[in-house]
Write a protein that holds these residues in place. Structure first.
Motif, PDB file in Angstrom:
ATOM      1  N   CYS A  89       0.835  -1.204   0.000  1.00  0.00           N
ATOM      2  CA  CYS A  89       0.000   0.000   0.000  1.00  0.00           C
ATOM      3  C   CYS A  89       0.863   1.244   0.000  1.00  0.00           C
ATOM      4  O   CYS A  89       2.067   1.188   0.262  1.00  0.00           O
ATOM      5  N   THR A  90       0.226   2.370  -0.291  1.00  0.00           N
ATOM      6  CA  THR A  90       0.905   3.658  -0.264  1.00  0.00           C
ATOM      7  C   THR A  90       1.107   4.117   1.171  1.00  0.00           C
ATOM      8  O   THR A  90       0.523   3.562   2.098  1.00  0.00           O
ATOM      9  N   GLU A  91       1.910   5.150   1.329  1.00  0.00           N
ATOM     10  CA  GLU A  91       1.922   5.892   2.582  1.00  0.00           C
ATOM     11  C   GLU A  91       0.595   6.650   2.634  1.00  0.00           C
ATOM     12  O   GLU A  91      -0.135   6.707   1.649  1.00  0.00           O
ATOM     13  N   VAL A  92       0.279   7.284   3.750  1.00  0.00           N
ATOM     14  CA  VAL A  92      -0.934   8.080   3.843  1.00  0.00           C
ATOM     15  C   VAL A  92      -0.749   9.332   2.981  1.00  0.00           C
ATOM     16  O   VAL A  92       0.247  10.045   3.114  1.00  0.00           O
ATOM     17  N   ALA A  93      -1.700   9.571   2.073  1.00  0.00           N
ATOM     18  CA  ALA A  93      -1.685  10.754   1.214  1.00  0.00           C
ATOM     19  C   ALA A  93      -2.536  11.843   1.858  1.00  0.00           C
ATOM     20  O   ALA A  93      -3.656  11.578   2.294  1.00  0.00           O
ATOM     21  N   ASN A  94      -2.008  13.053   1.905  1.00  0.00           N
ATOM     22  CA  ASN A  94      -2.707  14.208   2.473  1.00  0.00           C
ATOM     23  C   ASN A  94      -3.240  15.050   1.311  1.00  0.00           C
ATOM     24  O   ASN A  94      -2.504  15.818   0.706  1.00  0.00           O
ATOM     25  N   HIS A  95      -4.517  14.894   0.995  1.00  0.00           N
ATOM     26  CA  HIS A  95      -5.125  15.599  -0.136  1.00  0.00           C
ATOM     27  C   HIS A  95      -5.518  17.012   0.281  1.00  0.00           C
ATOM     28  O   HIS A  95      -6.228  17.194   1.265  1.00  0.00           O
ATOM     29  N   ASP A  96      -5.039  17.996  -0.498  1.00  0.00           N
ATOM     30  CA  ASP A  96      -5.339  19.391  -0.197  1.00  0.00           C
ATOM     31  C   ASP A  96      -5.789  20.113  -1.463  1.00  0.00           C
ATOM     32  O   ASP A  96      -5.961  19.495  -2.509  1.00  0.00           O
ATOM     33  N   ASN A  97      -5.948  21.421  -1.358  1.00  0.00           N
ATOM     34  CA  ASN A  97      -6.439  22.215  -2.485  1.00  0.00           C
ATOM     35  C   ASN A  97      -5.323  22.855  -3.306  1.00  0.00           C
ATOM     36  O   ASN A  97      -5.579  23.763  -4.091  1.00  0.00           O
ATOM     37  N   SER A  98      -4.096  22.390  -3.172  1.00  0.00           N
ATOM     38  CA  SER A  98      -2.980  22.934  -3.947  1.00  0.00           C
ATOM     39  C   SER A  98      -3.079  22.475  -5.405  1.00  0.00           C
ATOM     40  O   SER A  98      -3.922  21.635  -5.748  1.00  0.00           O
ATOM     41  N   GLU A  99      -2.196  22.999  -6.250  1.00  0.00           N
ATOM     42  CA  GLU A  99      -2.228  22.661  -7.678  1.00  0.00           C
ATOM     43  C   GLU A  99      -2.154  21.149  -7.924  1.00  0.00           C
ATOM     44  O   GLU A  99      -2.859  20.611  -8.764  1.00  0.00           O
ATOM     45  N   TRP A 100      -1.309  20.442  -7.197  1.00  0.00           N
ATOM     46  CA  TRP A 100      -1.144  18.996  -7.397  1.00  0.00           C
ATOM     47  C   TRP A 100      -2.034  18.183  -6.471  1.00  0.00           C
ATOM     48  O   TRP A 100      -2.057  16.959  -6.544  1.00  0.00           O
ATOM     49  N   GLY A 101      -2.751  18.835  -5.549  1.00  0.00           N
ATOM     50  CA  GLY A 101      -3.734  18.161  -4.718  1.00  0.00           C
ATOM     51  C   GLY A 101      -3.177  17.292  -3.620  1.00  0.00           C
ATOM     52  O   GLY A 101      -3.883  16.452  -3.071  1.00  0.00           O
ATOM     53  N   ILE A 102      -1.901  17.495  -3.276  1.00  0.00           N
ATOM     54  CA  ILE A 102      -1.291  16.632  -2.258  1.00  0.00           C
ATOM     55  C   ILE A 102      -0.287  17.446  -1.438  1.00  0.00           C
ATOM     56  O   ILE A 102       0.357  18.341  -1.956  1.00  0.00           O
ATOM     57  N   SER A 103      -0.196  17.138  -0.161  1.00  0.00           N
ATOM     58  CA  SER A 103       0.721  17.834   0.731  1.00  0.00           C
ATOM     59  C   SER A 103       1.567  16.810   1.481  1.00  0.00           C
ATOM     60  O   SER A 103       1.066  15.757   1.871  1.00  0.00           O
ATOM     61  N   ARG A 104       2.848  17.126   1.679  1.00  0.00           N
ATOM     62  CA  ARG A 104       3.706  16.237   2.477  1.00  0.00           C
ATOM     63  C   ARG A 104       3.285  16.259   3.946  1.00  0.00           C
ATOM     64  O   ARG A 104       3.423  15.279   4.648  1.00  0.00           O
ATOM     65  N   GLU A 105       2.800  17.398   4.402  1.00  0.00           N
ATOM     66  CA  GLU A 105       2.415  17.605   5.793  1.00  0.00           C
ATOM     67  C   GLU A 105       0.900  17.680   5.921  1.00  0.00           C
ATOM     68  O   GLU A 105       0.204  18.018   4.977  1.00  0.00           O
ATOM     69  N   VAL A 106       0.405  17.414   7.122  1.00  0.00           N
ATOM     70  CA  VAL A 106      -1.005  17.633   7.417  1.00  0.00           C
ATOM     71  C   VAL A 106      -1.136  19.111   7.775  1.00  0.00           C
ATOM     72  O   VAL A 106      -0.572  19.559   8.765  1.00  0.00           O
ATOM     73  N   THR A 107      -1.856  19.852   6.914  1.00  0.00           N
ATOM     74  CA  THR A 107      -2.059  21.284   7.130  1.00  0.00           C
ATOM     75  C   THR A 107      -3.562  21.555   7.289  1.00  0.00           C
ATOM     76  O   THR A 107      -4.382  20.652   7.113  1.00  0.00           O
ATOM     77  N   ASP A 108      -3.903  22.794   7.559  1.00  0.00           N
ATOM     78  CA  ASP A 108      -5.315  23.177   7.668  1.00  0.00           C
ATOM     79  C   ASP A 108      -6.045  23.043   6.338  1.00  0.00           C
ATOM     80  O   ASP A 108      -7.268  23.046   6.304  1.00  0.00           O
ATOM     81  N   ASP A 109      -5.294  22.956   5.229  1.00  0.00           N
ATOM     82  CA  ASP A 109      -5.900  22.841   3.902  1.00  0.00           C
ATOM     83  C   ASP A 109      -6.170  21.386   3.501  1.00  0.00           C
ATOM     84  O   ASP A 109      -6.824  21.126   2.511  1.00  0.00           O
ATOM     85  N   VAL A 110      -5.661  20.415   4.265  1.00  0.00           N
ATOM     86  CA  VAL A 110      -5.887  18.998   3.966  1.00  0.00           C
ATOM     87  C   VAL A 110      -7.326  18.655   4.332  1.00  0.00           C
ATOM     88  O   VAL A 110      -7.751  18.861   5.464  1.00  0.00           O
ATOM     89  N   TYR A 111      -8.074  18.130   3.348  1.00  0.00           N
ATOM     90  CA  TYR A 111      -9.492  17.821   3.584  1.00  0.00           C
ATOM     91  C   TYR A 111      -9.761  16.326   3.697  1.00  0.00           C
ATOM     92  O   TYR A 111     -10.783  15.921   4.239  1.00  0.00           O
ATOM     93  N   VAL A 112      -8.868  15.491   3.191  1.00  0.00           N
ATOM     94  CA  VAL A 112      -9.011  14.041   3.335  1.00  0.00           C
ATOM     95  C   VAL A 112      -7.620  13.412   3.319  1.00  0.00           C
ATOM     96  O   VAL A 112      -6.713  13.890   2.630  1.00  0.00           O
ATOM     97  N   ARG A 113      -7.452  12.355   4.108  1.00  0.00           N
ATOM     98  CA  ARG A 113      -6.201  11.583   4.129  1.00  0.00           C
ATOM     99  C   ARG A 113      -6.550  10.171   3.687  1.00  0.00           C
ATOM    100  O   ARG A 113      -7.584   9.636   4.077  1.00  0.00           O
ATOM    101  N   SER A 114      -5.699   9.576   2.853  1.00  0.00           N
ATOM    102  CA  SER A 114      -6.053   8.259   2.326  1.00  0.00           C
ATOM    103  C   SER A 114      -4.854   7.369   2.060  1.00  0.00           C
ATOM    104  O   SER A 114      -3.726   7.828   1.925  1.00  0.00           O
ATOM    105  N   ILE A 115      -5.149   6.068   1.975  1.00  0.00           N
ATOM    106  CA  ILE A 115      -4.177   5.013   1.672  1.00  0.00           C
ATOM    107  C   ILE A 115      -4.738   4.249   0.480  1.00  0.00           C
ATOM    108  O   ILE A 115      -5.921   3.903   0.456  1.00  0.00           O
ATOM    109  N   TYR A 116      -3.889   3.943  -0.500  1.00  0.00           N
ATOM    110  CA  TYR A 116      -4.313   3.214  -1.695  1.00  0.00           C
ATOM    111  C   TYR A 116      -3.641   1.846  -1.754  1.00  0.00           C
ATOM    112  O   TYR A 116      -2.472   1.699  -1.401  1.00  0.00           O
ATOM    113  N   PHE A 117      -4.404   0.850  -2.237  1.00  0.00           N
ATOM    114  CA  PHE A 117      -3.898  -0.511  -2.409  1.00  0.00           C
ATOM    115  C   PHE A 117      -4.840  -1.236  -3.361  1.00  0.00           C
ATOM    116  O   PHE A 117      -5.837  -0.665  -3.798  1.00  0.00           O
ATOM    117  N   THR A 118      -4.505  -2.463  -3.717  1.00  0.00           N
ATOM    118  CA  THR A 118      -5.379  -3.238  -4.599  1.00  0.00           C
ATOM    119  C   THR A 118      -5.726  -4.569  -3.950  1.00  0.00           C
ATOM    120  O   THR A 118      -4.993  -5.078  -3.112  1.00  0.00           O
TER     121      THR A 118
END
Length: 181
Positions: free
Chosen positions: A118-147
């Motif tokens: 699985c992936t590391e936890v992804a911090n989805h935010d409203n930036s251009e690429w939609g992802i943040s290395r850190e958990v910020t106030d702009d992160v709206y969902v955190r997720s893990i991906y796998f199959t």
């Protein structure tokens, strides 16, 4: 009065290539209780249901003569951290299961201990690429991906803040890519 009063998703039905392996993964590895099994008439296959919480279910069909999946067409060819996630029109791209925000970091360890890549936890935010290395106030969902064993793309997702009217700010595009006003 609304057109239809929805209460949630009753079930999402996917197709398995090996029902025994599917039961082992979803019940044995992920811990989803198997709640209903059906043998389809005339030897047409099986239809099994798993409880995903809140009265919602994930279901699988197994058809003995189903065509083989085509990664990149019937489903994404990659996890988001490994390449393009595009899949064909009308396909199911992935299933996201809701989890508690305070447990999501732990679930990476749980999945890996069960042998799930699985992936590391992804911090989805409203930036251009939609992802943040850190958990910020702009992160709206955190997720893990796998199959799963059939290559079905899965996600564990935890909302980190309530969504509001400002979260709907992009106009839809038509098939040509043009903005529809």
């Amino acid at each position: 009065m609304s057109k239809i009063e929805f209460t949630g998703i009753n079930h999402l039905a996917l197709v398995s290539s090996d029902m025994a392996r599917t039961v082992d993964f979803y019940q044995g590895v992920l811990g989803m209780p198997l709640i209903k099994t059906i043998e389809l008439g005339g030897g047409a296959g099986q239809h099994f249901f798993f409880d995903v919480g809140n009265g919602d279910s994930l279901a699988f069909f197994w058809f003995p003569d189903a065509p083989t999946a085509v990664p990149g067409v019937s489903a994404p060819a990659h996890r988001p951290d490994q390449g393009p996630i595009t899949s064909a029109h009308g396909s199911m791209n992935h299933v996201a299961f809701g989890v508690s925000a305070d447990r999501i970091d732990h679930y990476v360890e749980v999945l890996r201990a069960a042998g799930v890549d699985c992936t590391e936890v992804a911090n989805h935010d409203n930036s251009e690429w939609g992802i943040s290395r850190e958990v910020t106030d702009d992160v709206y969902v955190r997720s893990i991906y796998f199959t799963d064993p059939d290559g079905i793309s899965l996600e564990l997702a935890a909302w980190t803040q309530p969504l509001g009217p400002d979260d709907v700010s992009h106009p839809p595009r038509d098939a040509s890519g043009a903005v529809v006003a």
